[in-house]
Design a protein around this motif. Structure first.
Motif, PDB file in Angstrom:
ATOM      1  N   LEU A 260       0.838  -1.205   0.000  1.00 49.82           N
ATOM      2  CA  LEU A 260       0.000   0.000   0.000  1.00 49.82           C
ATOM      3  C   LEU A 260       0.877   1.262   0.000  1.00 49.82           C
ATOM      4  O   LEU A 260       0.615   2.218  -0.745  1.00 49.82           O
ATOM      5  N   SER A 261       1.924   1.254   0.826  1.00 56.48           N
ATOM      6  CA  SER A 261       2.758   2.462   0.904  1.00 56.48           C
ATOM      7  C   SER A 261       3.493   2.699  -0.415  1.00 56.48           C
ATOM      8  O   SER A 261       3.634   3.855  -0.835  1.00 56.48           O
ATOM      9  N   ARG A 262       3.927   1.620  -1.090  1.00 57.22           N
ATOM     10  CA  ARG A 262       4.572   1.802  -2.410  1.00 57.22           C
ATOM     11  C   ARG A 262       3.589   2.446  -3.393  1.00 57.22           C
ATOM     12  O   ARG A 262       3.920   3.373  -4.113  1.00 57.22           O
ATOM     13  N   GLN A 263       2.339   1.945  -3.349  1.00 58.63           N
ATOM     14  CA  GLN A 263       1.306   2.472  -4.249  1.00 58.63           C
ATOM     15  C   GLN A 263       1.046   3.960  -3.979  1.00 58.63           C
ATOM     16  O   GLN A 263       0.953   4.777  -4.899  1.00 58.63           O
ATOM     17  N   MET A 264       0.945   4.287  -2.681  1.00 60.05           N
ATOM     18  CA  MET A 264       0.682   5.691  -2.309  1.00 60.05           C
ATOM     19  C   MET A 264       1.830   6.598  -2.749  1.00 60.05           C
ATOM     20  O   MET A 264       1.611   7.703  -3.253  1.00 60.05           O
ATOM     21  N   LEU A 265       3.053   6.118  -2.559  1.00 59.12           N
ATOM     22  CA  LEU A 265       4.214   6.937  -2.945  1.00 59.12           C
ATOM     23  C   LEU A 265       4.205   7.187  -4.456  1.00 59.12           C
ATOM     24  O   LEU A 265       4.483   8.297  -4.907  1.00 59.12           O
ATOM     25  N   GLU A 266       3.848   6.158  -5.208  1.00 54.90           N
ATOM     26  CA  GLU A 266       3.766   6.336  -6.670  1.00 54.90           C
ATOM     27  C   GLU A 266       2.688   7.339  -7.039  1.00 54.90           C
ATOM     28  O   GLU A 266       2.893   8.240  -7.849  1.00 54.90           O
ATOM     29  N   ASP A 267       1.498   7.169  -6.430  1.00 59.53           N
ATOM     30  CA  ASP A 267       0.370   8.082  -6.708  1.00 59.53           C
ATOM     31  C   ASP A 267       0.745   9.530  -6.417  1.00 59.53           C
ATOM     32  O   ASP A 267       0.461  10.430  -7.204  1.00 59.53           O
ATOM     33  N   ILE A 268       1.348   9.732  -5.232  1.00 57.46           N
ATOM     34  CA  ILE A 268       1.672  11.110  -4.831  1.00 57.46           C
ATOM     35  C   ILE A 268       2.696  11.685  -5.801  1.00 57.46           C
ATOM     36  O   ILE A 268       2.593  12.833  -6.242  1.00 57.46           O
ATOM     37  N   GLN A 269       3.661  10.848  -6.141  1.00 52.85           N
ATOM     38  CA  GLN A 269       4.682  11.295  -7.113  1.00 52.85           C
ATOM     39  C   GLN A 269       4.030  11.669  -8.444  1.00 52.85           C
ATOM     40  O   GLN A 269       4.331  12.710  -9.036  1.00 52.85           O
ATOM     41  N   ASP A 270       3.091  10.824  -8.898  1.00 51.96           N
ATOM     42  CA  ASP A 270       2.382  11.103 -10.160  1.00 51.96           C
ATOM     43  C   ASP A 270       1.663  12.441 -10.103  1.00 51.96           C
ATOM     44  O   ASP A 270       1.639  13.204 -11.058  1.00 51.96           O
ATOM     45  N   CYS A 271       1.008  12.672  -8.941  1.00 53.86           N
ATOM     46  CA  CYS A 271       0.169  13.872  -8.830  1.00 53.86           C
ATOM     47  C   CYS A 271       0.971  15.143  -8.711  1.00 53.86           C
ATOM     48  O   CYS A 271       0.498  16.219  -9.049  1.00 53.86           O
ATOM     49  N   THR A 272       2.147  15.027  -8.133  1.00 49.74           N
ATOM     50  CA  THR A 272       2.899  16.249  -7.855  1.00 49.74           C
ATOM     51  C   THR A 272       4.134  16.372  -8.739  1.00 49.74           C
ATOM     52  O   THR A 272       4.749  17.427  -8.787  1.00 49.74           O
ATOM     53  N   GLY A 273       4.469  15.279  -9.445  1.00 49.08           N
ATOM     54  CA  GLY A 273       5.686  15.299 -10.252  1.00 49.08           C
ATOM     55  C   GLY A 273       5.480  16.047 -11.556  1.00 49.08           C
ATOM     56  O   GLY A 273       4.476  16.718 -11.773  1.00 49.08           O
ATOM     57  N   GLN A 274       6.435  15.878 -12.451  1.00 47.00           N
ATOM     58  CA  GLN A 274       6.432  16.605 -13.721  1.00 47.00           C
ATOM     59  C   GLN A 274       5.191  16.294 -14.558  1.00 47.00           C
ATOM     60  O   GLN A 274       4.602  17.167 -15.161  1.00 47.00           O
ATOM     61  N   SER A 275       4.779  14.978 -14.550  1.00 41.53           N
ATOM     62  CA  SER A 275       3.756  14.575 -15.514  1.00 41.53           C
ATOM     63  C   SER A 275       2.353  15.065 -15.150  1.00 41.53           C
ATOM     64  O   SER A 275       1.507  15.150 -16.004  1.00 41.53           O
ATOM     65  N   ARG A 276       2.077  15.375 -13.880  1.00 42.20           N
ATOM     66  CA  ARG A 276       0.805  15.974 -13.452  1.00 42.20           C
ATOM     67  C   ARG A 276      -0.416  15.436 -14.199  1.00 42.20           C
ATOM     68  O   ARG A 276      -1.205  16.171 -14.778  1.00 42.20           O
ATOM     69  N   SER A 277      -0.539  14.113 -14.163  1.00 46.61           N
ATOM     70  CA  SER A 277      -1.646  13.520 -14.903  1.00 46.61           C
ATOM     71  C   SER A 277      -2.962  13.590 -14.109  1.00 46.61           C
ATOM     72  O   SER A 277      -4.023  13.383 -14.647  1.00 46.61           O
ATOM     73  N   HIS A 278      -2.860  13.883 -12.818  1.00 49.59           N
ATOM     74  CA  HIS A 278      -4.026  13.810 -11.940  1.00 49.59           C
ATOM     75  C   HIS A 278      -4.540  15.205 -11.600  1.00 49.59           C
ATOM     76  O   HIS A 278      -3.769  16.077 -11.200  1.00 49.59           O
ATOM     77  N   ASP A 279      -5.822  15.422 -11.746  1.00 49.77           N
ATOM     78  CA  ASP A 279      -6.407  16.757 -11.501  1.00 49.77           C
ATOM     79  C   ASP A 279      -6.112  17.300 -10.112  1.00 49.77           C
ATOM     80  O   ASP A 279      -5.673  18.411  -9.947  1.00 49.77           O
ATOM     81  N   ALA A 280      -6.427  16.435  -9.093  1.00 49.77           N
ATOM     82  CA  ALA A 280      -6.374  16.932  -7.724  1.00 49.77           C
ATOM     83  C   ALA A 280      -4.987  17.376  -7.335  1.00 49.77           C
ATOM     84  O   ALA A 280      -4.824  18.276  -6.519  1.00 49.77           O
ATOM     85  N   GLY A 281      -3.953  16.738  -7.914  1.00 49.32           N
ATOM     86  CA  GLY A 281      -2.583  17.100  -7.578  1.00 49.32           C
ATOM     87  C   GLY A 281      -2.319  18.575  -7.800  1.00 49.32           C
ATOM     88  O   GLY A 281      -1.516  19.191  -7.112  1.00 49.32           O
TER      89      GLY A 281
END
Ligand SMILES: C[S@@+](CC[C@H](N)C(=O)[O-])C[C@H]1O[C@@H](n2cnc3c(N)ncnc32)[C@H](O)[C@@H]1O
Length: 473
Positions: free
Chosen positions: A412-433
């Motif tokens: 679960l923690s690996r998944q969360m770290l990936e999600d947060i990275q996705d949302c806040t990283g360069q690719s910004r694929s997620h709206d809420a991020g």
């Protein structure tokens, strides 16, 4: 009066804080605040009572009325109303020194723009994202915090209405004032009020004040304290506080030294990073207080066990779904339910977790009823030698349970770290991020990394020679 040895400064990791302008020795005073600059609930009460009396030409019965607001409510109301008239307020420079926004604190995001007693319905994109990316124990704490905030808003408004004063009407501004008090107030202890008790009683019949009165009283346990509230937290700091009856100052003394140019810290308390985010909106990069919190995992396991017993109970098994409830009730009766942890220090289940698992796993493991399991568990608790064979089996079942849970939390923690990275990283694929403060996302990542670290280390302790593929209950 001793000269101040600290000044305001900016630091790369902690942002605004206090810097030592000279070497500070252990035992030296760090900062002191004169009594007349401490803002306490008793001062707010006197100020508000004088306004009520003025409104009713001095014939108010308010002096006989019990003050209905808590200290937090009183201080939040004072800050709310004083900041509304900012430039005219005697406290203008203090109010301007308070951060404009607390958006690294989850409650600030979740509170929304209008009062609402249910956090679940305050459903902006960013609040949903935040709820989905916090560990379960943080969600519970922030829900409880939101309930307190809403209660304080409601109680303050009820009081203001009854007193004939202007109501609170700007929710976001109240949230700001409430969080300012929550993050910045100091605890006075008993010394300050006790030292002042006499002079307070002599002022009892004085004319009503038109601003905050000078003295605090024995009912005050917390205060807003200009300057002193600019000190940041370090887990390594060590302080003592006292009220100096001669200089009439509240003094923070440091028990550790700071060199000239270093940031001077105090310690807010022995808190882990989950608590730090919820209450203060930051994390320590290396927080010595780290545990895996497993209350939710144990609750989920008991629910799953009941479902399993209801749907596919082998005929040889004496245990029934109700037996799970009996064992949970027994743990509650012994005050052994909850606060189930594994700490980073020893990577072992805490005594409470070990004891709970021993009981919960016993019945199924040994084909017992809950009554038999409870009797055997009570003997184990009293330290009596076991009368039944196979004590090693139950210890193995506990290890297996811990192993499975650590695998789940690591995944679960690996998944969360990936999600947060996705949302806040360069690719910004997620709206809420886009709407989540980057620093808050960084804080959440730190917490998930800690959870991952303890889980992985615990797995490595249990199975040192292999990468664990699966273990079970
Ligand atoms: C009592 S105030 C301290 C002064 C604050 N830094 C300011 O500029 O007003 C508490 C707030 O300071 C920040 N803070 C305190 N200790 C910190 C630390 N070690 N690292 C980062 N931020 C910290 C957090 O935002 C916290 O809510």
């Amino acid at each position: 009066m001793p000269k101040a040895k600290t000044t305001l400064a900016y630091f790369p990791d902690t942002f605004r804080g206090m810097m030592a302008t000279k070497d500070i020795e252990a035992g030296d005073p760090l900062v002191s605040v004169p009594e007349n600059l401490l803002i306490t609930a008793s001062k707010v009460r006197k100020l508000v009572e004088s306004r009520i009396a003025a409104l009713s030409n001095g014939f108010s019965g308010s002096r006989d009325r019990r003050w209905p607001l808590t200290e937090h409510q009183s201080l939040a109301y004072w800050l709310y109303s004083e900041s509304a008239k900012e430039s005219e307020s005697r406290w203008c420079s203090y109010i301007r020194s308070i951060p404009r926004s607390f958006d690294t604190i989850p409650l600030c995001v979740l509170a929304g723009n209008a009062p609402c007693n249910d956090i679940g319905t305050a459903g902006s994109e960013s609040s949903r994202w935040l709820m989905a990316h916090m560990p379960h124990s943080m969600k519970l704490r922030v829900i409880e915090q939101h309930e307190r905030l809403y209660r304080d808003w409601t109680a303050t408004n009820a009081f203001l209405k009854e007193a004939g004063l202007d109501p609170l009407d700007r929710w976001s501004h109240y949230v700001w004032a409430w969080l300012a008090v929550n993050t910045r107030c100091i605890h006075l202890g008993q010394h300050a009020g006790a030292a002042k008790a006499e002079s307070v009683s002599t002022k009892k019949h004085a004319a009503p004040p038109d601003d905050l009165v000078e003295s605090i009283d024995r009912t005050d346990s917390m205060a807003l304290a200009p300057v002193l509230d600019l000190l940041n937290h370090s887990a390594a700091a060590d302080i003592a506080t006292r009220f100096d009856p001669i200089t009439r100052q509240f003094v923070i003394q440091t028990n550790c030294a700071f060199s000239k140019g270093q940031e001077a810290f105090i310690r807010y308390g022995p808190h882990d990073n989950r608590f730090m985010i919820i209450e203060y909106g930051f994390v320590l990069a290396r927080n010595p207080y780290q545990v895996l919190e497993l209350d939710h995992a144990v609750s989920l396991w008991t629910e799953a066990a009941k479902t399993r017993l209801r749907t596919a109970r082998p005929s040889s098994l004496m245990m029934r779904p109700d037996d799970v409830d009996v064992m949970v009730s027994t743990l509650k009766q012994y005050r052994m339910w909850g606060d189930f942890t594994i700490s980073l220090d020893d990577l072992e289940p805490s005594y409470r977790l070990h004891a709970a698992l021993r009981l919960l796993l016993l019945a199924e493991q040994k084909g017992m009823t809950s009554k038999q399991a409870v009797l055997q568990w009570e003997r184990w608790r009293r330290g009596e030698p076991s009368t039944s064979p196979g004590d090693a089996d139950i210890e193995a079942a506990i290890q297996s349970w811990v192993c499975a849970i650590c695998q789940n939390t690591a995944a679960l923690s690996r998944q969360m770290l990936e999600d947060i990275q996705d949302c806040t990283g360069q690719s910004r694929s997620h709206d809420a991020g886009d709407h989540i403060n980057g620093f808050l996302a960084h804080c959440l990542s730190t917490v998930w990394r800690e959870i991952n670290d303890i889980s992985e280390r615990c797995l490595a302790r249990i199975m040192p020679d292999q990468r664990v593929m699966s273990c079970g209950p």
